[in-house]
Design a protein around this motif. Structure first.
Motif, PDB file in Angstrom:
ATOM      1  N   GLY A   1      61.359  14.440 -14.179  1.00  0.00           N
ATOM      2  CA  GLY A   1      62.682  13.916 -14.489  1.00  0.00           C
ATOM      3  C   GLY A   1      62.933  12.706 -14.433  1.00  0.00           C
ATOM      4  O   GLY A   1      62.083  11.600 -14.338  1.00  0.00           O
TER       5      GLY A   1
ATOM      6  N   TYR B   1      58.493  10.943 -17.563  1.00  0.00           N
ATOM      7  CA  TYR B   1      59.965  11.391 -17.650  1.00  0.00           C
ATOM      8  C   TYR B   1      60.232  12.957 -17.646  1.00  0.00           C
ATOM      9  O   TYR B   1      61.171  13.516 -16.986  1.00  0.00           O
ATOM     10  CB  TYR B   1      60.770  10.717 -18.594  1.00  0.00           C
ATOM     11  CG  TYR B   1      60.977   9.155 -18.573  1.00  0.00           C
ATOM     12  CD1 TYR B   1      60.532   8.502 -17.517  1.00  0.00           C
ATOM     13  CD2 TYR B   1      61.005   8.478 -19.694  1.00  0.00           C
ATOM     14  CE1 TYR B   1      60.437   7.118 -17.397  1.00  0.00           C
ATOM     15  CE2 TYR B   1      61.239   7.160 -19.569  1.00  0.00           C
ATOM     16  CZ  TYR B   1      61.014   6.526 -18.507  1.00  0.00           C
ATOM     17  OH  TYR B   1      60.871   5.036 -18.482  1.00  0.00           O
TER      18      TYR B   1
ATOM     19  N   LYS C   1      65.850   9.683 -12.793  1.00  0.00           N
ATOM     20  CA  LYS C   1      67.202   9.376 -11.926  1.00  0.00           C
ATOM     21  C   LYS C   1      67.608   7.763 -12.068  1.00  0.00           C
ATOM     22  O   LYS C   1      66.461   7.053 -12.462  1.00  0.00           O
ATOM     23  CB  LYS C   1      66.895   9.462 -10.432  1.00  0.00           C
ATOM     24  CG  LYS C   1      66.731  11.153 -10.172  1.00  0.00           C
ATOM     25  CD  LYS C   1      66.445  10.939  -8.430  1.00  0.00           C
ATOM     26  CE  LYS C   1      66.487  12.846  -8.115  1.00  0.00           C
ATOM     27  NZ  LYS C   1      66.348  12.723  -6.853  1.00  0.00           N
ATOM     28  N   GLY C   2      68.794   7.474 -11.976  1.00  0.00           N
ATOM     29  CA  GLY C   2      69.087   6.269 -11.998  1.00  0.00           C
ATOM     30  C   GLY C   2      69.783   5.674 -13.421  1.00  0.00           C
ATOM     31  O   GLY C   2      69.908   6.591 -14.224  1.00  0.00           O
TER      32      GLY C   2
ATOM     33  N   PRO D   1      66.781  16.635 -15.156  1.00  0.00           N
ATOM     34  CA  PRO D   1      65.811  17.412 -14.225  1.00  0.00           C
ATOM     35  C   PRO D   1      64.443  17.346 -14.503  1.00  0.00           C
ATOM     36  O   PRO D   1      64.161  16.978 -15.608  1.00  0.00           O
ATOM     37  CB  PRO D   1      66.432  18.765 -14.366  1.00  0.00           C
ATOM     38  CG  PRO D   1      67.309  18.762 -15.386  1.00  0.00           C
ATOM     39  CD  PRO D   1      67.569  17.376 -15.731  1.00  0.00           C
TER      40      PRO D   1
ATOM     41  N   GLU E   1      73.735   6.713 -16.613  1.00  0.00           N
ATOM     42  CA  GLU E   1      73.259   6.738 -15.071  1.00  0.00           C
ATOM     43  C   GLU E   1      73.631   8.322 -14.833  1.00  0.00           C
ATOM     44  O   GLU E   1      74.628   8.990 -15.043  1.00  0.00           O
ATOM     45  CB  GLU E   1      74.056   5.930 -14.143  1.00  0.00           C
ATOM     46  CG  GLU E   1      73.389   6.296 -12.723  1.00  0.00           C
ATOM     47  CD  GLU E   1      74.156   4.905 -11.884  1.00  0.00           C
ATOM     48  OE1 GLU E   1      73.819   4.881 -10.803  1.00  0.00           O
ATOM     49  OE2 GLU E   1      75.309   4.322 -12.330  1.00  0.00           O
ATOM     50  N   GLY E   2      72.534   8.861 -14.417  1.00  0.00           N
ATOM     51  CA  GLY E   2      72.544  10.216 -14.232  1.00  0.00           C
ATOM     52  C   GLY E   2      71.221  10.828 -13.586  1.00  0.00           C
ATOM     53  O   GLY E   2      70.251   9.943 -13.270  1.00  0.00           O
ATOM     54  N   GLU E   3      71.057  12.181 -13.749  1.00  0.00           N
ATOM     55  CA  GLU E   3      69.834  12.533 -13.389  1.00  0.00           C
ATOM     56  C   GLU E   3      69.337  13.574 -14.343  1.00  0.00           C
ATOM     57  O   GLU E   3      69.945  14.572 -14.734  1.00  0.00           O
ATOM     58  CB  GLU E   3      69.843  13.388 -12.038  1.00  0.00           C
ATOM     59  CG  GLU E   3      68.524  13.974 -11.424  1.00  0.00           C
ATOM     60  CD  GLU E   3      68.608  14.598 -10.340  1.00  0.00           C
ATOM     61  OE1 GLU E   3      67.746  15.274  -9.967  1.00  0.00           O
ATOM     62  OE2 GLU E   3      69.660  14.259  -9.327  1.00  0.00           O
TER      63      GLU E   3
END
Length: 139
Positions: free
Chosen positions: A81, A77, A83-84, A98, A94-96
């Motif tokens: 990063g 992670y 996602k989801g 980086p 829910e996001g991202e």
């Protein structure tokens, strides 16, 4: 004179206490203190000073059960990063996140040791060898 004596005794006790630490405790302390600096530079802006996250946008780092259950994925992670959707403390985010691909495996080990032993968490040392093995399994 009494103040110098008391100060000298105090310093001696601190040195003795530090020298009585086990090698494992000293290694943990090195990882933890280095991780706090990395967290401040790379993670705190989003996850917060106390790992509290940001309302419904950024998950907290305070869920010890989540961190423990996902311990082998945490290095991935950080490095790649995330996602989801992710559910932490019965809340869905829910996001991202980086990628921190500029962090070396030892820096990831240090920041994970800090995070998993701060904010109410007590997981213990996550060392370089564990992170390297976990990074090999990233998908």
């Amino acid at each position: 004179m009494k103040l110098k004596f008391i100060t000298g005794i105090s310093l001696l006790l601190i040195v003795l206490a530090a020298s009585c630490q086990s090698d494992e405790q000293m290694e943990f302390n090195r990882y933890y203190s280095g991780g706090s600096v990395i967290y401040l530079a790379h993670c705190q802006n989003c996850h917060g000073e106390k790992g509290e996250g940001l309302q419904a946008l950024i998950p907290p780092l305070t869920d010890a059960a989540y961190l423990k259950n996902n311990k082998t994925s945490l290095a991935c992670y950080v490095k790649n990063g995330l996602k989801g959707k992710i559910t932490i403390s019965s809340r869905t985010f829910e996001g991202e996140m980086p990628a921190a691909d500029d962090l070396s495996p030892i820096e990831i080990a240090k920041v994970l040791t800090f995070v998993t032993n701060s904010f109410g968490n007590k997981t213990g040392l996550i060392n370089l060898q564990q992170v390297q093995a976990n990074l090999e399994k990233c998908h």
